[in-house]
Design an enzyme around this catalytic site. Structure first.
Site, PDB file in Angstrom:
ATOM      1  N   GLY A  90       0.833  -1.207   0.000  1.00 47.96           N
ATOM      2  CA  GLY A  90       0.000   0.000   0.000  1.00 47.96           C
ATOM      3  C   GLY A  90       0.862   1.250   0.000  1.00 47.96           C
ATOM      4  O   GLY A  90       1.907   1.278   0.641  1.00 47.96           O
ATOM      5  N   THR A 117       4.970   2.478   6.062  1.00 43.82           N
ATOM      6  CA  THR A 117       3.595   2.028   6.264  1.00 43.82           C
ATOM      7  C   THR A 117       2.858   3.003   7.183  1.00 43.82           C
ATOM      8  O   THR A 117       3.417   3.465   8.187  1.00 43.82           O
ATOM      9  CB  THR A 117       3.465   0.607   6.860  1.00 43.82           C
ATOM     10  OG1 THR A 117       2.109   0.406   7.283  1.00 43.82           O
ATOM     11  CG2 THR A 117       4.346   0.348   8.063  1.00 43.82           C
ATOM     12  N   ASP A 172       0.643   2.054   8.994  1.00 46.98           N
ATOM     13  CA  ASP A 172       0.252   1.245  10.159  1.00 46.98           C
ATOM     14  C   ASP A 172       1.246   1.335  11.319  1.00 46.98           C
ATOM     15  O   ASP A 172       0.892   0.988  12.450  1.00 46.98           O
ATOM     16  CB  ASP A 172       0.111  -0.238   9.769  1.00 46.98           C
ATOM     17  CG  ASP A 172      -0.865  -0.452   8.634  1.00 46.98           C
ATOM     18  OD1 ASP A 172      -1.685   0.445   8.379  1.00 46.98           O
ATOM     19  OD2 ASP A 172      -0.796  -1.519   7.990  1.00 46.98           O
ATOM     20  N   ARG A 226     -25.314  12.370  18.748  1.00 46.88           N
ATOM     21  CA  ARG A 226     -25.095  11.021  18.210  1.00 46.88           C
ATOM     22  C   ARG A 226     -23.811  10.408  18.742  1.00 46.88           C
ATOM     23  O   ARG A 226     -22.911  11.118  19.192  1.00 46.88           O
ATOM     24  CB  ARG A 226     -24.946  11.090  16.682  1.00 46.88           C
ATOM     25  CG  ARG A 226     -26.226  11.273  15.955  1.00 46.88           C
ATOM     26  CD  ARG A 226     -25.943  11.462  14.474  1.00 46.88           C
ATOM     27  NE  ARG A 226     -27.189  11.555  13.737  1.00 46.88           N
ATOM     28  CZ  ARG A 226     -27.332  12.227  12.608  1.00 46.88           C
ATOM     29  NH1 ARG A 226     -26.312  12.872  12.075  1.00 46.88           N
ATOM     30  NH2 ARG A 226     -28.493  12.249  11.995  1.00 46.88           N
ATOM     31  N   HIS A 245      -8.890   4.696   2.802  1.00 51.13           N
ATOM     32  CA  HIS A 245      -7.747   5.126   1.995  1.00 51.13           C
ATOM     33  C   HIS A 245      -7.465   6.615   2.071  1.00 51.13           C
ATOM     34  O   HIS A 245      -6.404   7.057   1.617  1.00 51.13           O
ATOM     35  CB  HIS A 245      -7.954   4.695   0.537  1.00 51.13           C
ATOM     36  CG  HIS A 245      -7.901   3.211   0.367  1.00 51.13           C
ATOM     37  ND1 HIS A 245      -9.000   2.414   0.587  1.00 51.13           N
ATOM     38  CD2 HIS A 245      -6.880   2.385   0.051  1.00 51.13           C
ATOM     39  CE1 HIS A 245      -8.664   1.154   0.393  1.00 51.13           C
ATOM     40  NE2 HIS A 245      -7.384   1.102   0.069  1.00 51.13           N
TER      41      HIS A 245
HETATM   42  O1  F6P Z   1      -0.879  -1.692   5.286  1.00 48.51           O
HETATM   43  C1  F6P Z   1      -1.397  -0.484   4.895  1.00 48.51           C
HETATM   44  C2  F6P Z   1      -2.868  -0.574   4.699  1.00 48.51           C
HETATM   45  O2  F6P Z   1      -3.318   0.714   4.369  1.00 48.51           O
HETATM   46  C3  F6P Z   1      -3.632  -1.186   5.883  1.00 48.51           C
HETATM   47  O3  F6P Z   1      -3.828  -0.256   6.909  1.00 48.51           O
HETATM   48  C4  F6P Z   1      -4.889  -1.670   5.193  1.00 48.51           C
HETATM   49  O4  F6P Z   1      -5.480  -2.771   5.852  1.00 48.51           O
HETATM   50  C5  F6P Z   1      -4.401  -2.096   3.850  1.00 48.51           C
HETATM   51  O5  F6P Z   1      -3.195  -1.417   3.599  1.00 48.51           O
HETATM   52  C6  F6P Z   1      -5.396  -1.820   2.753  1.00 48.51           C
HETATM   53  O6  F6P Z   1      -4.892  -2.287   1.573  1.00 48.51           O
HETATM   54  P1  F6P Z   1      -5.653  -2.109   0.170  1.00 48.51           P
HETATM   55  O7  F6P Z   1      -5.228  -0.779  -0.379  1.00 48.51           O
HETATM   56  O8  F6P Z   1      -5.168  -3.224  -0.642  1.00 48.51           O
HETATM   57  O9  F6P Z   1      -7.122  -2.135   0.442  1.00 48.51           O
END
Ligand code: F6P
Length: 369
Positions: A16, A148, A150, A185, A293
């Site tokens: 990603g 990443t 993450d 909410r 995204h």
């Molecule tokens: O590893 C980075 C990441 O953005 C994760 O947080 C997420 O689960 C994954 O990639 C999503 O990947 P894709 O773009 O293939 O949906």
């Protein structure tokens, strides 16, 4: 360490995308050109080398000063990326018409040699750097750069892309507070992060969430609902709940969207699950926002730009010093090198006793445990 003789290096971006990729590319290119090396970029992970026929303009992009001018602040990657192109598990159509995973790493190392490439700078997360480690074991000179959103790579205090993702998600939480309050909410915000809760945790604390659900702490939805009820007693009639995409209830599993050949399972939908259950238990209206995204787009923050530029320059220094099979890593105030094998051994998840968890608990944020 013996001085390595290098004439030509390649850069690739895998998995990603993350804000900062272009900044690393620029840094590697300029530092390498300044050493007199030639630099090429491999398109779409390793596909530019494995399937050059698919690229009429060539699978390798010559990287000149002109090509990397003005890209530091741009999101995405000028090389393209893929998370379907793992050369060790390459989806391949068999003679029987069925797809299977094929190991093409030997073929790939041969393609590097054929193209006169002496070394590779691989920009990736745990999956892509695991592949980089395999290539290093097969004799290719490789330096990894930790990418990443993450932040789940071991051996480095931070990966580039993470700060940008958390900053943007925090801004989103700020915006959601006013509409949550106006409508009384419960807003449930699902964020990426795969099997680690770093994005959810840092966003939830910075953005004043009332509950944060992360993979490391399986939640009991009744406890989350009780936390929402407790807010009402303090005359607070809205709430913000941040849910990591990998969060799971006690005794339950993660929400998987799909699992395709040659790639990791796709996660998603746990925000909706939490919102539905909370609505039933609290009788309050719950809405879900999936940031998805959006967290991967846009310009890198100053922090991410800086570590990206530092990582890129450090990768070139590492090659120049004759290193291979290592990843550049942030260990403030230094950038150091850790073996790729160590960095990719297992994921860096949130330690349950870390200061951020303790801070969140002191602030009264519920983890549903
Ligand atoms: O590893 C980075 C990441 O953005 C994760 O947080 C997420 O689960 C994954 O990639 C999503 O990947 P894709 O773009 O293939 O949906």
């Amino acid at each position: 360490m013996p001085k390595a003789r290098i004439r030509k290096i390649a850069i690739n971006t895998g998995g990603g995308d993350a804000p900062g990729l272009n900044a690393v590319i620029r840094s590697v290119v300029i530092a390498a050109l300044n050493k007199g090396w030639e630099v090429v970029g491999i398109r779409d992970g390793y596909n530019g080398l494995l399937m050059p026929g698919e690229y009429p303009e060539g699978g390798l992009l010559p990287l000149t000063r002109g090509r990397v001018r003005g890209i530091t602040h741009l999101g995405g990657t000028i090389l393209g990326t893929t998370n379907k192109g793992n050369p060790a598990k390459y989806p391949t159509l068999g003679p029987d018409g069925r797809w299977y995973e094929k190991d093409r790493t030997g073929e790939l190392v041969a393609a590097f040699k054929r193209n006169g490439i002496d070394a590779l700078v691989a920009l990736g997360g745990d999956g892509s750097l695991g592949i980089a480690n395999l290539l290093a074991q097969r004799g290719l000179r490789v330096i990894g750069v930790p990418k990443t959103i993450d932040n789940d790579l071991k051996g480095t205090v931070a990966t580039f892309g993470f700060d940008t993702a958390v900053s943007f998600a925090t801004e989103c939480l700020d915006r959601l507070h006013s509409t949550a309050e106006a409508h009384r909410r419960i807003m449930v915000i699902e964020v990426m992060g795969r099997y680690a809760g770093w994005i959810a945790l840092n966003t939830g604390i910075s953005g004043t969430a009332d509950a944060i659900l992360i993979p490391e702490i399986p939640y009991d939805i009744r406890k989350v609902a009780a936390a929402m009820k407790a807010l009402e007693k303090r005359n607070k009639y809205f709430a913000i709940v941040v849910v990591a995409e990998g969060a799971r209830p006690k005794g339950g599993g993660v929400c998987v969207v799909s699992k395709e050949l040659g790639r990791q399972e796709k996660l998603g939908g746990c925000g909706e699950r939490v919102a539905k259950e909370l609505q039933e238990l609290t009788g309050r209206e719950c809405r879900t926002v999936v940031l998805g995204h959006l967290l991967r787009g846009g310009s890198p923050t100053t922090f991410d730009r800086l570590i990206s530029l530092r990582f890129g320059a450090a990768a070139v220094r590492a090659l120049d010093e004759g290193r291979s099979g290592v990843m550049v890593a942030l260990d403030p105030p230094r950038v150091r090198y850790v073996p790729l094998a160590q960095a990719t051994q297992r994921l860096k998840t949130v330690p349950l006793n870390c200061d951020s968890i303790l801070t969140a608990r002191s602030l009264g944020i519920s983890f549903g445990d």
